[in-house]
Design a protein around this motif. Structure first.
Motif, PDB file in Angstrom:
ATOM      1  N   CYS A   1       0.846  -1.186   0.000  1.00 29.85           N
ATOM      2  CA  CYS A   1       0.000   0.000   0.000  1.00 29.85           C
ATOM      3  C   CYS A   1       0.883   1.238   0.000  1.00 29.85           C
ATOM      4  O   CYS A   1       2.095   1.170   0.261  1.00 29.85           O
ATOM      5  CB  CYS A   1      -0.934   0.009   1.211  1.00 29.85           C
ATOM      6  SG  CYS A   1      -0.082  -0.156   2.801  1.00 29.85           S
TER       7      CYS A   1
ATOM      8  N   PRO B   1      -2.094   6.261  -3.424  1.00 29.86           N
ATOM      9  CA  PRO B   1      -1.978   5.269  -4.496  1.00 29.86           C
ATOM     10  C   PRO B   1      -2.408   5.848  -5.841  1.00 29.86           C
ATOM     11  O   PRO B   1      -3.370   6.623  -5.906  1.00 29.86           O
ATOM     12  CB  PRO B   1      -2.940   4.155  -4.049  1.00 29.86           C
ATOM     13  CG  PRO B   1      -3.922   4.846  -3.167  1.00 29.86           C
ATOM     14  CD  PRO B   1      -3.175   5.940  -2.475  1.00 29.86           C
TER      15      PRO B   1
ATOM     16  N   TYR C   1      -4.106   0.955  -8.971  1.00 31.61           N
ATOM     17  CA  TYR C   1      -2.996   0.534  -8.121  1.00 31.61           C
ATOM     18  C   TYR C   1      -3.173  -0.940  -7.801  1.00 31.61           C
ATOM     19  O   TYR C   1      -4.189  -1.343  -7.227  1.00 31.61           O
ATOM     20  CB  TYR C   1      -2.973   1.351  -6.833  1.00 31.61           C
ATOM     21  CG  TYR C   1      -1.832   0.990  -5.901  1.00 31.61           C
ATOM     22  CD1 TYR C   1      -0.517   1.277  -6.236  1.00 31.61           C
ATOM     23  CD2 TYR C   1      -2.084   0.347  -4.694  1.00 31.61           C
ATOM     24  CE1 TYR C   1       0.515   0.954  -5.380  1.00 31.61           C
ATOM     25  CE2 TYR C   1      -1.054   0.018  -3.833  1.00 31.61           C
ATOM     26  CZ  TYR C   1       0.252   0.327  -4.185  1.00 31.61           C
ATOM     27  OH  TYR C   1       1.279  -0.004  -3.347  1.00 31.61           O
TER      28      TYR C   1
ATOM     29  N   GLN D   1      -2.321  -4.128  -5.740  1.00 35.89           N
ATOM     30  CA  GLN D   1      -1.769  -4.502  -4.443  1.00 35.89           C
ATOM     31  C   GLN D   1      -1.416  -5.986  -4.418  1.00 35.89           C
ATOM     32  O   GLN D   1      -2.135  -6.816  -4.967  1.00 35.89           O
ATOM     33  CB  GLN D   1      -2.777  -4.191  -3.330  1.00 35.89           C
ATOM     34  CG  GLN D   1      -3.018  -2.696  -3.128  1.00 35.89           C
ATOM     35  CD  GLN D   1      -4.021  -2.420  -2.033  1.00 35.89           C
ATOM     36  OE1 GLN D   1      -5.217  -2.427  -2.284  1.00 35.89           O
ATOM     37  NE2 GLN D   1      -3.541  -2.181  -0.820  1.00 35.89           N
TER      38      GLN D   1
ATOM     39  N   CYS E   1       3.533   1.850   4.078  1.00 36.70           N
ATOM     40  CA  CYS E   1       3.208   0.435   4.261  1.00 36.70           C
ATOM     41  C   CYS E   1       3.966  -0.158   5.441  1.00 36.70           C
ATOM     42  O   CYS E   1       3.394  -0.882   6.266  1.00 36.70           O
ATOM     43  CB  CYS E   1       3.515  -0.335   2.982  1.00 36.70           C
ATOM     44  SG  CYS E   1       3.099  -2.094   3.045  1.00 36.70           S
TER      45      CYS E   1
ATOM     46  N   TYR F   1      -8.092  -8.987  -2.516  1.00 37.42           N
ATOM     47  CA  TYR F   1      -6.659  -9.260  -2.414  1.00 37.42           C
ATOM     48  C   TYR F   1      -6.292 -10.641  -2.948  1.00 37.42           C
ATOM     49  O   TYR F   1      -5.333 -10.780  -3.714  1.00 37.42           O
ATOM     50  CB  TYR F   1      -6.204  -9.105  -0.963  1.00 37.42           C
ATOM     51  CG  TYR F   1      -6.381  -7.713  -0.437  1.00 37.42           C
ATOM     52  CD1 TYR F   1      -5.677  -6.644  -0.984  1.00 37.42           C
ATOM     53  CD2 TYR F   1      -7.280  -7.433   0.593  1.00 37.42           C
ATOM     54  CE1 TYR F   1      -5.842  -5.346  -0.513  1.00 37.42           C
ATOM     55  CE2 TYR F   1      -7.464  -6.147   1.067  1.00 37.42           C
ATOM     56  CZ  TYR F   1      -6.745  -5.107   0.502  1.00 37.42           C
ATOM     57  OH  TYR F   1      -6.924  -3.830   0.953  1.00 37.42           O
TER      58      TYR F   1
END
Length: 527
Positions: free
Chosen positions: A249, A253, A257, A259, A296, A350
């Motif tokens: 992260c 962003p 973006y 991840q 992050c 994710y």
């Protein structure tokens, strides 16, 4: 000679300054003497502020009979009264009750009582507490069951009672009727009960203690009572596995973006034992963004060294499925394990994105899961909140570091254990609608045994795995289009075109098992 004159001049100046300071001090002392006055000369407002700092029965004992002015200040005031009878003698109580409590029942704001002899007194406030219509806080210590049962039946008529604290003096075998009376109180927001007796197989705790204590949000206590009265349903799953990813992260962003998962924790809970019995934890080395942002690292507590020394996600995923299979959690068709997340993003965002990046077929065991945030809100009838909010509602502290994947998963596990104890039946409440798996429960085969042609991309609802294409190409095109627009605006500046990492550069690997898949991926990355 000049130096001597200067020294003399400085000496004279110092003498004058000292004399001025001495005069000023003497003047201040005179002023202070003039300002000094007796207590009776203070204004009524100041006297009332002083009274608020004292227990009201002390105010009564000291000033009620002092003179007419103080008598009227106490009797004719409309300010609320906080009554604390914890340390008052019986003789003083009788006078205080006659002169203050009975004539001012409409002014009593809070009542604290712990003296055993006062419960027996027929004139005790507990016998007329239903007349205290402004009462907001009630605290009763060392109260016997016979008085407690009578008292609770009268409290329902108090429209303002928002805080209740009770400590029992004797053994209470069945506490459910007391809980039922408590949760009926219309304005109650906070409750603390310490009831002496057994707490096994009862409302709040599966253990045996001297005291069964509850404290916290009354809405949650109401839910616990309801489940206790109707009985608990049998749980469907033997185990539940909590997963809480941490991903790359940045503070600001870009759009889009991508991840990548950098921490993969699993916390296994035995539903019957209602405790955490095992954990899996591994960091993951990011590929597209190998350097973690300062944001992050600060947010998650994960260091650059930890991800540098970690395995890539593909190898971690192999270890995950091996860990699950070794515990017989996904190797057969039995409904044995339910996966739990804090919201839908862990799997739907994710894990989905990481499977695209790593060219892994989305795992069949992650098509449905239990969203604890959603279930907590629905079960307890409270607003949806984060992990800290759910713990606060249960009066539980947060253990560990927030946004540490493993610590978050452990704390989610503690919430899940409380849900189990309170009678919530854990079943999947979210799933992937994009999957072509149509059975009510996915057969728990190894992920690599799925036919890629039957898989639909979770990002665009199309099946393009067979021709080795990825819809992530759209994201890359948007980046390139954005850069092209940027270069036209700054045409006078020479902007070197950046190489956009494309997932299409990664070969799609056909495989027959997870181990072969892992070796092929590792070798392709090295090449």
């Amino acid at each position: 000679m000049e130096q001597i004159k200067r020294q003399r001049s400085n000496t004279v100046n110092n003498y004058d300054n000292n004399k001025k300071q001495k005069i000023q001090v003497e003047t201040n002392r005179c002023l202070l003497k003039e300002c000094v006055t007796c207590f009776e000369d203070l204004s009524n407002e100041l006297i009332y502020e002083i009274f608020e700092l004292l227990d009201f029965h002390y105010v009564y004992d000291a000033f009620y009979s002092l003179n007419t002015r103080f008598h009227n200040l106490i009797v004719k005031s409309t300010l609320p009264i906080d009554v604390n009878l914890s340390s008052i003698s019986k003789s003083i109580f009788q006078r205080f009750n006659k002169d203050i409590i009975l004539p001012n029942k409409h002014r009593i704001h809070s009542l604290h009582l712990s003296n055993l002899c006062l419960y027996d007194d027929i004139s005790s406030p507990i016998h007329i507490v239903s007349d205290f219509l402004r009462l907001e806080t009630l605290s009763l210590n060392n109260i016997e069951l016979k008085y407690l049962e009578y008292l609770l039946s009268t409290l329902v008529s108090l429209p303002c009672l928002s805080s209740l604290s009770i400590v029992s003096a004797d053994f209470i075998l069945n506490k459910t009727p007391i809980y039922y009376q408590v949760v009926r109180l219309p304005a109650l927001k906070y409750c603390s009960l310490s009831l002496k007796g057994l707490s096994y197989n009862e409302l709040f705790s599966p253990t045996i203690d001297e005291y069964s204590s509850i404290e916290g949000n009354i809405d949650i206590l109401k839910t616990r009572l309801t489940c206790s009265c109707k009985g608990y349903e049998e749980q469907v799953y033997k185990f539940v596995a909590v997963i809480d990813f941490e991903a790359t992260c940045t503070a600001e962003p870009p759009n889009p973006y991508i991840q990548e998962i950098i921490e993969f924790p699993i916390v296994l809970i035995d539903v019957a034992k209602q405790e955490i019995v095992d954990t899996f934890h591994s960091y993951c080395k990011p590929i597209l963004q190998p350097i973690l942002s300062d944001y992050c690292k600060q947010l998650t507590g994960i260091t650059q060294e930890q991800v540098n020394n970690a395995l890539v996600f593909t190898d971690v995923f192999i270890n995950v499925e091996k860990w699950l299979n070794d515990r017989n959690l996904i190797s057969d068709s039995e409904q044995k394990c339910l996966f739990i997340t804090d919201g839908p993003a862990d799997f739907s965002k994710y894990l989905r994105m990481q499977c695209e990046i790593s060219h892994i077929i989305y795992p069949n065991w992650a098509y449905q899961w239990f969203n604890v945030k959603k279930a907590f809100s629905d079960f307890y009838f409270v607003m949806r909140g984060r992990i800290q909010n759910m713990l606060e509602n249960l009066d539980l502290p947060f253990h560990g570091n927030l946004h540490s994947g493993l610590d978050d998963a452990i704390n989610i596990g503690r919430i899940v254990v409380q849900l189990i104890q309170d009678g919530c039946v854990l079943v999947s409440n979210e799933c992937y609608a994009l999957s072509r798996v149509t059975s009510g429960r996915n057969t728990s085969l190894s992920t690599a045994q799925y036919d890629p042609s039957k898989m639909i991309c979770l990002n665009c609802s199309k099946s393009h795995f067979k021709d080795q294409r990825s819809c992530m190409e759209d994201a890359v095109k948007r980046i390139q289009k954005s850069e092209s627009h940027h270069s036209r605006i700054h045409s006078n500046q020479s902007i070197s075109s950046k190489k956009i990492p494309s997932l299409l550069d990664l070969p799609y690997l056909s495989c027959t098992n997870s181990q072969t898949f892992g070796h092929q991926f590792s070798s392709s990355r090295l090449s």
